[in-house]
Design an enzyme around this catalytic site. Structure first.
Site, PDB file in Angstrom:
ATOM      1  CB  THR A 145      -0.888   0.013   1.266  1.00 27.70           C
ATOM      2  OG1 THR A 145      -1.511  -1.267   1.366  1.00 27.70           O
ATOM      3  CG2 THR A 145      -1.951   1.074   1.177  1.00 27.70           C
ATOM      4  CE  LYS A 178       4.674   1.869  11.890  1.00 32.81           C
ATOM      5  NZ  LYS A 178       3.366   2.222  11.384  1.00 32.81           N
ATOM      6  CE  LYS A 212       2.578   4.184  14.627  1.00 33.73           C
ATOM      7  NZ  LYS A 212       1.102   4.195  14.559  1.00 33.73           N
ATOM      8  N   GLY A 227      -2.180   5.149   6.543  1.00 36.93           N
ATOM      9  CA  GLY A 227      -2.871   5.162   5.267  1.00 36.93           C
ATOM     10  C   GLY A 227      -1.901   5.354   4.121  1.00 36.93           C
TER      11      GLY A 227
END
Lengths: 430, 430
Positions: free
Chosen positions: B13, B103, B203, B300
């Site tokens: 993606t 991450k 993160k 996203g």
């Protein structure tokens, strides 16, 4: 690695903040910068204040800093326009990078400055010039630079936002809130620059130049201040689901680029309506990142110093590529009269049957449709002891010139007994 | 200037997003970067999908990218840990700068990676690894780098925030909200990583390493997920003036650095409580800039691609100084049991006189004072058909180990008929 030697022009609030930040945070700054950052010289036209200058040499000749042999980078913090411009230009002649927190000099002389910088391959750091420590300059030039920007909207004047917040939260009048702002040091003795939107327009000029490659066009901004906003407007706006904020907006539309500074009704659900006090915030809508919002203190000694020293750290690290702004594109700036907005109208009128219908008919003649309206029950004694009532209307989108014509017609109605208030409504979506 | 030639590992993606952003925004990217950015090679272990790769050469050997002669910079987007690590290490060996949105690999192998990068003078761009397009990495390393940081707190997992928002705004149960998140693509088939806080802890590991120079210590994070949060908790929290959010918090205290991921009650007046849906937000409190808040889409295709391409633009501009993270400092990380918080407690108990007093007495024995309490009037049929009622309490600050001991004592009361819920309360001030 050799220390970066900084020459500072000016020794006012922000410059003193820069001294303090470089002293207090010396160790972490050296580590993050990869080398020491030292103030070698500082110049101020007024005599040396009682401030700890560390090892810096003091001079009263601000124009001597750019050519000073112990200065690698020049920090211009004297403010104003002419002397600041001379200092920055002379730094460029000396092939030295520059940092400034001066929005006016960039907004008004940006084209000339960026041309000389670019011809010399030099950089100018100006994070502190827009919204204090909020990292909007770095975001537009690098972090979000992969995007086509559609909208930049922001609360970019802390004084105006402080005043509007004090009115909204504490029920103070504009004048009372302004007095409080002065007392707290949020407003100058002459607050015109802030409350009439001039300061915000300087900042928006810079942001629009960066985001939309239209060049620096301060003169093209439609600027309105907050001095006509009343407590009544804030109350009606709230009833309709909005907060009144003073915003700068630049937006890409099919007609071109809009660029304007004015009060606006912002929906209560939008984070921007919750930015209170002297805080600033910027919303960027872009085609890949979507909405990004950044908020923080927009001014003040230490927040602005934080931005200035941040720029120095970049320079110390060698991240000195100039910001590429296209200055040559013809400014496709939309004329104010062609801008389309929704509007809030407050129409003081006699409390007679049929007035609302007559207003609605005029609006309808101009193809302006009404989204919501409040007719107050509370009746106030008007002039000539006649009863009057404010008619409050939210319209759908309409071109500004039509709105102005329609307002003129409504204003001429015999039942309308005072000036009509008109405030734009902004959903802040794209 | 010569184009920057990019080799991409992975074609999922985010990688497809990078192609799209570089294609759609090619002109502005070239202008801002000062040169063209071209994808020369892309490799994916699965066969080539039906995607427009422009002029890029396709390969199924992801490990061939770092040494490829047509690659100036390597973009690692295959995710996971081992293969990603191998690709990044091999890029460093080839003296090539790297960009990643991974991450896990940075959180778990940060020390090793930053040591090799620093010995070679190379940079790694990882803006996309934390909070999508929100420019937190660049802010911590440059824009706000003049500051000593006190607090980093954030909503850094969009899936968890989507679920909690759907519960709070639409009254859905946790399970219903999770199903909706899966349907919308906000949650994976196995959502453990997101809803148990592992992703957020990765993160936070990175942010804490950058902000507090404690090194990368994922293993030291106290991580709690959201699967035990009920609609009742959200309702009681709201009554008390709070919203429940899943947050990552790292804070400098006099005892050392706290680093933790868990649900928390956030005051409704705090902007962080208004960050809804899949949005992420980060609050940084620092000694010069004060509070800075940044919000945006945390994940996203396009937002993450925006961050990755932003890193490529920096590299194309030559802003490639490595981020200086002190890896050597002993991690003064506060043990979880020593962390001080305020708490929300929900205690399901029989509806008998004196229960509240008994609970209050136990808390008082542990020096825990009560800030607010709700005793519900609504009585529900409990087990054995006895009436029961939840006692809801907000405490003042207390050390975690005392709180746990006190809860154990309360839990042992015969009138307490179910497990006690305990959620931290965070004012997010410093």
């Amino acid at each position: 690695m050799k220390a970066l030697r900084v020459g500072i022009c000016g020794l006012g609030t922000v410059a003193q903040g820069v001294f303090r930040v470089l002293q207090d945070n010396a160790d972490i700054i050296s580590r993050r910068a990869g080398r020491e950052i030292l103030i070698s010289v500082v110049a101020s036209r007024t005599p040396k204040p009682d401030v700890d200058l560390g090892g810096a040499v003091f001079s009263t000749d601000v124009f001597s800093i750019p050519a000073h042999p112990d200065v690698d980078v020049v920090v211009e913090l004297i403010g104003g326009e002419d002397a600041a411009l001379r200092i920055i230009e002379s730094s460029i002649e000396q092939s030295k990078n520059v940092v400034t927190a001066n929005k006016a000099v960039i907004a008004l002389h940006g084209k000339k400055l960026f041309q000389s910088l670019s011809s010399k391959g030099l950089c100018i750091g100006f994070e502190g010039a827009v919204a204090g420590s909020v990292p909007i300059v770095m975001s537009l030039s690098e972090a979000l630079a992969a995007n086509e920007y559609d909208l930049i909207a922001g609360i970019i004047n802390g004084t105006s936002n402080y005043i509007l917040t004090a009115m909204a939260k504490e029920g103070r009048s504009f004048d009372e809130a302004l007095r409080a702002a002065k007392k707290l040091g949020y407003a100058e003795a002459d607050p015109t620059f802030d409350i009439e939107g001039i300061d915000a327009a300087h900042k928006l000029t810079i942001l629009a130049a960066m985001a939309f490659d239209i060049g620096f066009h301060y003169e093209a901004i439609n600027t309105e201040g907050i001095s006509d906003i009343t407590l009544a407007d804030i109350k009606y706006a709230r009833q309709l689901g909005y907060e009144i904020k003073h915003v700068g907006i630049s937006r890409r539309t099919s007609d071109g680029i809009e660029i304007r500074v004015h009060p606006a009704l912002i929906p209560l659900e939008h984070l921007m309506s919750r930015i209170d006090g002297s805080m600033n915030a910027l919303l960027v809508h872009s085609n890949a990142a979507g909405d990004t919002l950044m908020a923080g203190p927009g001014a003040g000694e230490l927040p602005t110093a934080s931005a200035v020293v941040g720029d120095l750290i970049r320079i110390a690290r060698g991240n000195i590529s100039p910001i590429n702004i296209d200055l040559g594109s013809p400014g496709r700036i939309v004329a104010t009269e062609n801008i389309t907005s929704a509007y809030y109208l407050r129409i003081p009128s006699l409390d007679k049957a049929g007035v609302f219908a007559r207003v609605a008919t005029i609006l309808s003649d101009y193809d302006i449709s009404i989204e919501a309206a409040i007719q107050q029950e509370q009746i106030k004694p008007g002039k000539d002891d006649q009863d009057w009532v404010p008619i409050v209307i939210l319209t759908h989108l309409v071109q500004e010139k039509l709105m102005i014509d329609a307002i003129r017609k409504v204003q001429d109605l015999p039942e309308v007994i005072g000036p009509i208030t008109r405030i734009r409504v902004e959903q802040l979506d794209q």
